[in-house]
Write a protein that holds these residues in place. Structure first.
Motif, PDB file in Angstrom:
ATOM      1  N   SER A  44       9.656  -1.906  -7.126  1.00 43.13           N
ATOM      2  CA  SER A  44      11.058  -2.033  -6.678  1.00 43.13           C
ATOM      3  C   SER A  44      11.305  -1.748  -5.194  1.00 43.13           C
ATOM      4  O   SER A  44      12.149  -0.947  -4.822  1.00 43.13           O
ATOM      5  N   ALA A  45      10.535  -2.457  -4.367  1.00 46.07           N
ATOM      6  CA  ALA A  45      10.795  -2.397  -2.919  1.00 46.07           C
ATOM      7  C   ALA A  45      12.045  -3.227  -2.626  1.00 46.07           C
ATOM      8  O   ALA A  45      12.369  -4.153  -3.375  1.00 46.07           O
ATOM      9  N   GLU A  46      12.727  -2.892  -1.552  1.00 42.63           N
ATOM     10  CA  GLU A  46      13.915  -3.672  -1.182  1.00 42.63           C
ATOM     11  C   GLU A  46      13.505  -4.601  -0.042  1.00 42.63           C
ATOM     12  O   GLU A  46      13.259  -4.136   1.081  1.00 42.63           O
ATOM     13  N   LEU A  47      13.401  -5.886  -0.337  1.00 39.14           N
ATOM     14  CA  LEU A  47      12.965  -6.846   0.684  1.00 39.14           C
ATOM     15  C   LEU A  47      14.172  -7.628   1.176  1.00 39.14           C
ATOM     16  O   LEU A  47      14.853  -8.271   0.383  1.00 39.14           O
ATOM     17  N   GLN A  48      14.428  -7.571   2.476  1.00 35.37           N
ATOM     18  CA  GLN A  48      15.629  -8.227   3.008  1.00 35.37           C
ATOM     19  C   GLN A  48      15.258  -9.343   3.979  1.00 35.37           C
ATOM     20  O   GLN A  48      14.583  -9.086   4.976  1.00 35.37           O
ATOM     21  N   THR A  50       8.685  -6.707  -5.703  1.00 34.35           N
ATOM     22  CA  THR A  50      10.032  -6.715  -6.280  1.00 34.35           C
ATOM     23  C   THR A  50      10.008  -6.459  -7.797  1.00 34.35           C
ATOM     24  O   THR A  50      11.050  -6.503  -8.449  1.00 34.35           O
ATOM     25  N   SER A  51       8.819  -6.197  -8.337  1.00 36.86           N
ATOM     26  CA  SER A  51       8.718  -5.890  -9.783  1.00 36.86           C
ATOM     27  C   SER A  51       9.325  -4.506 -10.040  1.00 36.86           C
ATOM     28  O   SER A  51       9.415  -3.686  -9.117  1.00 36.86           O
ATOM     29  N   SER A  57      -2.065   9.250  -2.487  1.00 35.81           N
ATOM     30  CA  SER A  57      -1.426  10.540  -2.219  1.00 35.81           C
ATOM     31  C   SER A  57      -0.165  10.362  -1.366  1.00 35.81           C
ATOM     32  O   SER A  57       0.752  11.164  -1.397  1.00 35.81           O
ATOM     33  N   SER A  58      -0.128   9.257  -0.587  1.00 33.93           N
ATOM     34  CA  SER A  58       1.005   9.069   0.315  1.00 33.93           C
ATOM     35  C   SER A  58       2.058   8.118  -0.259  1.00 33.93           C
ATOM     36  O   SER A  58       2.772   7.452   0.472  1.00 33.93           O
ATOM     37  N   LYS A  59       2.164   8.018  -1.589  1.00 35.48           N
ATOM     38  CA  LYS A  59       3.127   7.065  -2.181  1.00 35.48           C
ATOM     39  C   LYS A  59       4.563   7.399  -1.753  1.00 35.48           C
ATOM     40  O   LYS A  59       4.965   8.570  -1.769  1.00 35.48           O
ATOM     41  N   PHE A  60       5.300   6.364  -1.348  1.00 31.93           N
ATOM     42  CA  PHE A  60       6.672   6.582  -0.874  1.00 31.93           C
ATOM     43  C   PHE A  60       7.678   6.392  -2.010  1.00 31.93           C
ATOM     44  O   PHE A  60       7.462   5.590  -2.918  1.00 31.93           O
ATOM     45  N   ALA A  61       8.792   7.129  -1.934  1.00 32.13           N
ATOM     46  CA  ALA A  61       9.822   7.024  -2.967  1.00 32.13           C
ATOM     47  C   ALA A  61      10.559   5.695  -2.846  1.00 32.13           C
ATOM     48  O   ALA A  61      10.933   5.080  -3.835  1.00 32.13           O
ATOM     49  N   LYS A  62      10.737   5.246  -1.585  1.00 29.72           N
ATOM     50  CA  LYS A  62      11.486   4.008  -1.387  1.00 29.72           C
ATOM     51  C   LYS A  62      10.935   3.278  -0.164  1.00 29.72           C
ATOM     52  O   LYS A  62      10.642   3.910   0.857  1.00 29.72           O
ATOM     53  N   VAL A  63      10.830   1.961  -0.278  1.00 31.60           N
ATOM     54  CA  VAL A  63      10.399   1.163   0.873  1.00 31.60           C
ATOM     55  C   VAL A  63      11.384   0.010   1.058  1.00 31.60           C
ATOM     56  O   VAL A  63      11.681  -0.724   0.109  1.00 31.60           O
ATOM     57  N   TYR A  90       0.834  -1.216   0.000  1.00 32.87           N
ATOM     58  CA  TYR A  90       0.000   0.000   0.000  1.00 32.87           C
ATOM     59  C   TYR A  90       0.865   1.261   0.000  1.00 32.87           C
ATOM     60  O   TYR A  90       0.501   2.269  -0.596  1.00 32.87           O
ATOM     61  N   ALA A  91       2.022   1.188   0.670  1.00 30.45           N
ATOM     62  CA  ALA A  91       2.903   2.369   0.721  1.00 30.45           C
ATOM     63  C   ALA A  91       3.465   2.709  -0.663  1.00 30.45           C
ATOM     64  O   ALA A  91       3.818   3.855  -0.929  1.00 30.45           O
ATOM     65  N   LEU A  92       3.537   1.689  -1.535  1.00 33.66           N
ATOM     66  CA  LEU A  92       4.126   1.919  -2.862  1.00 33.66           C
ATOM     67  C   LEU A  92       3.100   1.980  -3.977  1.00 33.66           C
ATOM     68  O   LEU A  92       3.457   2.132  -5.148  1.00 33.66           O
TER      69      LEU A  92
END
Ligand SMILES: Cc1cc2nc3c(=O)[nH]c(=O)nc-3n(C[C@H](O)[C@H](O)[C@H](O)COP(=O)(O)OP(=O)(O)OC[C@H]3O[C@@H](n4cnc5c(N)ncnc54)[C@H](O)[C@@H]3O)c2cc1C
Length: 285
Positions: free
Chosen positions: A245-249, A240-241, A26-32, A19-21
């Motif tokens: 492009s979220a960074e999942l660790q 991860t598409s 309106s609240s889309k994040f640049a990086k998660v 949801y953050a991405l």
């Protein structure tokens, strides 16, 4: 745009990251960045598919659609993720909807019809109509309490001991005397707070598009062809598409969270991340 770190890669953490991405919010994040302590995503949602096609779910084995809040939201999420053809829904009229409780060395069918409300249905000794009466006049709680305490107050000790206890074991494999009603059965908690009763009351409908409500009209529960884990697996694919492009660790446990100069500093096994927002879905203790 702001950065966010999500703690925990179970269904709560993965859906928060999604949801953050999400485009168009309106609240889309640049990086998660999402940190998961273990070596797999999904948390309690964990399934294995065997060679013969049988699916075994280790934790949750179904989702309830419900017409309000998170239940409806989960259906909407599965549809957005393109899982429509993989949904296996159980219809209201399906015989598998009957619930049984093992008590006093016997298996008892739980009451499920209007008629059952006015007659004594073993192992219960009291007619359910009295339970509805007690619920109508029970006082509202002023603070959170255990599921057992909530059920005793509103429906009587017998319902708390037999039905409340069985329900919490069935859903959470937990102890109804230890789990918070507000966290685990929030719909009942909210009905009490908003309507003063829970049995002959309806909660507010969330504003969801009508086709979804129509789509799930006759469902009592649903799952996915590959088991419940298919939902987090699909979220991982989307996250991860290249679009998200979220960074999942994996294997990266959060060990400390501090706040400094308006930012949050997340300390984990693999270092430190300074971020604008933190969404935590890890255990409270
Ligand atoms: C046996 C069982 C059966 C259930 N059956 C159902 C059912 O049929 N239907 C239903 O709707 N619900 C069911 N539930 C409830 C459901 O499983 C949970 O509500 C849901 O899975 C919780 O998801 P979560 O992401 O909040 O937490 P979790 O799934 O617990 O995920 C939390 C994640 O955070 C990670 N983590 C923990 N600490 C850290 C840290 N410090 N740093 C980084 N990561 C960390 C964990 O490794 C884990 O992956 C059941 C629960 C159980 C236990």
């Amino acid at each position: 745009m702001a950065k966010a770190v999500v703690l925990g890669g179970g269904i709560s953490g993965l859906s928060s990251a999604y949801y953050a991405l999400q485009e168009g919010t309106s609240s889309k994040f640049a990086k998660v960045v999402l940190l998961e302590a273990s070596n797999r995503f999904g948390g309690w949602l964990h399934s294995t598919k065997f060679e013969d096609g049988a699916v075994f779910d280790y934790g949750p084995r179904s989702f309830r659609p419900t017409y309000v809040g998170s239940g409806l939201n989960t259906v909407e999420l599965a549809l957005k993720l393109g899982l429509r053809d993989d949904i296996i829904a159980v219809d209201k009229r399906d015989p598998s909807n009957v619930r049984y409780v093992y008590k006093d060395k016997k298996v008892h069918q739980m009451p499920g019809t209007i008629l059952d409300a006015i007659r004594v249905v073993p192992p219960l000794k009291r007619r359910l109509i009295w339970t509805a009466y007690q619920d109508t006049f029970a006082a509202k709680a002023t603070e959170d309490e255990s599921v057992h305490s909530f059920c005793t107050r509103r429906y009587g000790k017998e319902i708390a001991d037999i039905m409340g206890d069985a329900m919490v074991r069935g859903i959470y494999a937990g102890d109804s005397k230890k789990l918070s009603v507000r966290s685990t059965l929030s719909q009942l908690y909210n009905l009490e707070q908003q309507k003063g009763r829970t049995i002959l009351a309806r909660g507010p409908m969330v504003s969801m598009s009508k086709p979804i409500l129509h789509y799930i009209t006759n469902w009592t529960m649903w799952s996915l062809k590959e088991g419940c884990q298919q939902l987090p697996d699909t979220l991982v694919k989307h996250l991860t598409s290249p679009q998200m492009s979220a960074e999942l660790q994996l294997n990266n446990k959060c060990t400390k969270l501090t706040f400094k100069d308006g930012a949050a500093v997340v300390t984990s096994d693999k270092g430190e991340i300074t971020t604008d927002h933190v969404f935590s879905s890890i255990y409270a203790r």
